[in-house]
Design a protein around this motif. Sequence first.
Motif, PDB file in Angstrom:
ATOM      1  N   GLY A  96       0.806  -1.216   0.000  1.00 31.62           N
ATOM      2  CA  GLY A  96       0.000   0.000   0.000  1.00 31.62           C
ATOM      3  C   GLY A  96       0.839   1.266   0.000  1.00 31.62           C
ATOM      4  N   LEU A  97       1.975   1.241   0.699  1.00 34.16           N
ATOM      5  CA  LEU A  97       2.859   2.413   0.710  1.00 34.16           C
ATOM      6  C   LEU A  97       3.358   2.772  -0.689  1.00 34.16           C
ATOM      7  N   PRO A  98       3.886   1.817  -1.464  1.00 29.09           N
ATOM      8  CA  PRO A  98       4.286   2.175  -2.830  1.00 29.09           C
ATOM      9  C   PRO A  98       3.111   2.644  -3.692  1.00 29.09           C
ATOM     10  N   ALA A  99       1.934   2.032  -3.503  1.00 31.09           N
ATOM     11  CA  ALA A  99       0.770   2.455  -4.286  1.00 31.09           C
ATOM     12  C   ALA A  99       0.427   3.914  -3.992  1.00 31.09           C
ATOM     13  N   ALA A 100       0.417   4.274  -2.718  1.00 30.14           N
ATOM     14  CA  ALA A 100       0.109   5.655  -2.339  1.00 30.14           C
ATOM     15  C   ALA A 100       1.172   6.620  -2.862  1.00 30.14           C
ATOM     16  N   LEU A 101       2.436   6.223  -2.777  1.00 29.81           N
ATOM     17  CA  LEU A 101       3.510   7.091  -3.272  1.00 29.81           C
ATOM     18  C   LEU A 101       3.451   7.260  -4.786  1.00 29.81           C
ATOM     19  N   TYR A 102       3.169   6.183  -5.505  1.00 30.95           N
ATOM     20  CA  TYR A 102       3.038   6.302  -6.968  1.00 30.95           C
ATOM     21  C   TYR A 102       1.908   7.254  -7.329  1.00 30.95           C
ATOM     22  N   LEU A 103       0.791   7.154  -6.628  1.00 32.00           N
ATOM     23  CA  LEU A 103      -0.324   8.059  -6.914  1.00 32.00           C
ATOM     24  C   LEU A 103       0.030   9.510  -6.592  1.00 32.00           C
ATOM     25  N   LEU A 104       0.604   9.727  -5.422  1.00 31.24           N
ATOM     26  CA  LEU A 104       0.951  11.096  -5.029  1.00 31.24           C
ATOM     27  C   LEU A 104       1.993  11.712  -5.956  1.00 31.24           C
ATOM     28  N   LEU A 105       3.053  10.975  -6.223  1.00 30.85           N
ATOM     29  CA  LEU A 105       4.107  11.510  -7.085  1.00 30.85           C
ATOM     30  C   LEU A 105       3.629  11.679  -8.525  1.00 30.85           C
TER      31      LEU A 105
END
Length: 116
Positions: A96-105
């Motif tokens: 979930g952390l990488p998913a959230a970071l990909y979306l934010l970035l």
Amino acid sequence: MNTDPVSGYQPYDQHAGQDRAPRNQDTARRAALTICTIADVAAGLLGLWIVLYLLEANQANAFVEFVRGSADWLSGWAQDIFTMDTEGLRVILNYGLPAALYLLLGHGIAARLNRS
């Protein structure tokens, strides 16, 4: 007397500035859309793996293997950041952390491109 080698056409330097801004805006919008799409697909694959894992999907299924392999590749840098006893929570946090970071970035970069 006309010294222009090709009569009837504007010299390049007079025509260049007229449609450069709209062309650059279109290019920026296309780049922003591409970045958003890539970020959304990456986050979608990671989210799909979390759901498949929590629902105990058949690990031998080809589709599940594809989603897991893609999610492992996309989140390789974040594996085992969170180590805990509850396996489901570990999967949620580590994918979930990488998913959230990909979306934010991805969406942040796209918004910046659309402003320029």
